[in-house]
Design an enzyme around this catalytic site. Structure first.
Site: not given
Length: 365
Positions: A243, A251, A283
């Site tokens: 993070y 997020h 991601k």
């Protein structure tokens, strides 16, 4: 003053980390706040309400730390590892008597406060109804003995009524306030430890044990030093979720997978799978390659591989015997280095990390 409080006063920068069965917990709310605010260590809340054992949305104390977080805290002089079970000495009879006396006094105080509140509510309700307490006029004059007898009867009635009133019982989550909880740094028989080496020598905290443990610890410390917060990466296909700030506000940007050696091979299928996985969970998937001084050198690794291949062809040796020898040697090297105190501070890094990011640019993603 409890022994734990004395240790807190002596080492104000250290946060007690309670270890039990190789799991490490933090019990005090102010310590949890301090870890998150000052050191970017989040951990996982694992406590539930006793009446809601399947609660899994908003969990509470204790905070459980992963092994990488514990090692980071010890190396940076922030943590104090306490072994809970042996830190509890046998309580004396006087301590037990004082404990139960305080318990009964607290129960009596709660009951009296409850009775006082009930009486006030009853009087207010009767006043609203326009009622008053009946007053009985005595037909004969009372004596002092009669008054004393009536007072004793009232006390007996009061005690009997108090016994029927429920009170709140709180089960202590931590033993820190108990006088017989006495963690000590004194050797032999120490139950509190300030360094990785002392905890390792006592057999209390044996992380890292393997080459992969060293690699994950190296990746954790490297990313943490760059200002990232790290969490468990299981949901997103890696060892860590990375993070850019506090997970309550941001997020995750990355999911990190760890490779123990820079010479480790990755197949094309694994690369495609990693890229697609990162895209699927929105991601960037990081492949973190670690070069650690505790890992075998490339020449030693090649020699071990050749020995393993030769051993697998021999009738008396099973396949992979050489690899087992190499793994045992690596574990012994790690154990010796940690016990010697080489990694008790941040002056000696665990290794160097190379980061590779994968993304799958297809179908509009």
């Amino acid at each position: 003053m409890s022994t734990l409080q004395a240790l807190r006063d002596e080492y104000p920068d250290r946060i007690p980390l309670h270890i039990h069965d190789d799991q490490v917990f933090v019990w005090h709310p102010s310590d949890v706040e301090r870890l998150r605010r000052d050191h970017a260590i989040c951990g996982l809340m694992t406590g539930t309400l006793p009446l809601i054992p399947q609660q899994n949305v908003f969990l509470g104390l204790p905070l459980q730390l992963c092994h990488e977080e514990v090692a980071w805290l010890l190396r940076h002089g922030v943590g104090m590892l306490i072994v809970d079970a042996p830190a509890h000495r046998r309580a004396t009879s006087q301590e037990i008597q004082e404990y139960w006396s305080a318990y009964r006094s607290d129960a009596r105080r709660q009951r009296r406060e409850t009775k006082k509140s009930r009486d006030a509510t009853r009087r207010l309700f009767e006043a609203k109804l326009g009622r008053s307490e009946p007053v009985d006029s005595p037909t004969t004059p009372s004596t002092a003995a009669d008054d004393q007898e009536d007072h004793d009867d009232d006390d007996d009635d009061d005690e009997a009524e108090l016994e029927k009133i429920p009170y709140q019982h709180l089960t202590l989550g931590s033993s820190s306030d108990l006088p017989w909880f006495a963690p000590s740094l004194s050797q032999p028989g120490a139950t509190a430890f300030l360094t990785l080496s002392s905890a390792r020598q006592a057999g209390v905290f044996t992380f890292p044990r393997t080459e992969m443990d060293v690699a994950t610890l190296c990746v954790f410390e490297t990313l943490h030093s760059q200002g990232f917060y790290l969490g468990v990466g299981l949901r997103f296909g890696g060892q860590f979720t990375v993070y850019p700030g506090d997970p309550l506000r941001y997020h995750a940007h990355y999911s990190a997978a760890v490779s123990a050696r820079p010479t480790s091979s990755i197949s094309g299928l694994e690369m495609v799978a990693s890229g697609r996985l990162g895209t699927a969970v929105k991601k960037s998937h990081l492949i973190c390659s670690v070069d650690s001084p505790l890992s075998p050198s490339p020449a030693a690794a090649a020699a071990a591989a050749a020995a393993a291949a030769a051993a697998s062809t021999a009738a008396e040796s099973g396949p992979g015997a050489g690899e087992g020898d190499e793994e045992a040697q690596t574990k012994a090297r790690i154990d010796e280095a940690v016990k010697a105190g080489r990694f008790d501070s941040t002056r000696q890094p665990w290794g160097k990390v190379g980061f590779f990011s994968l993304s799958w640019a297809g179908f509009g993603t």
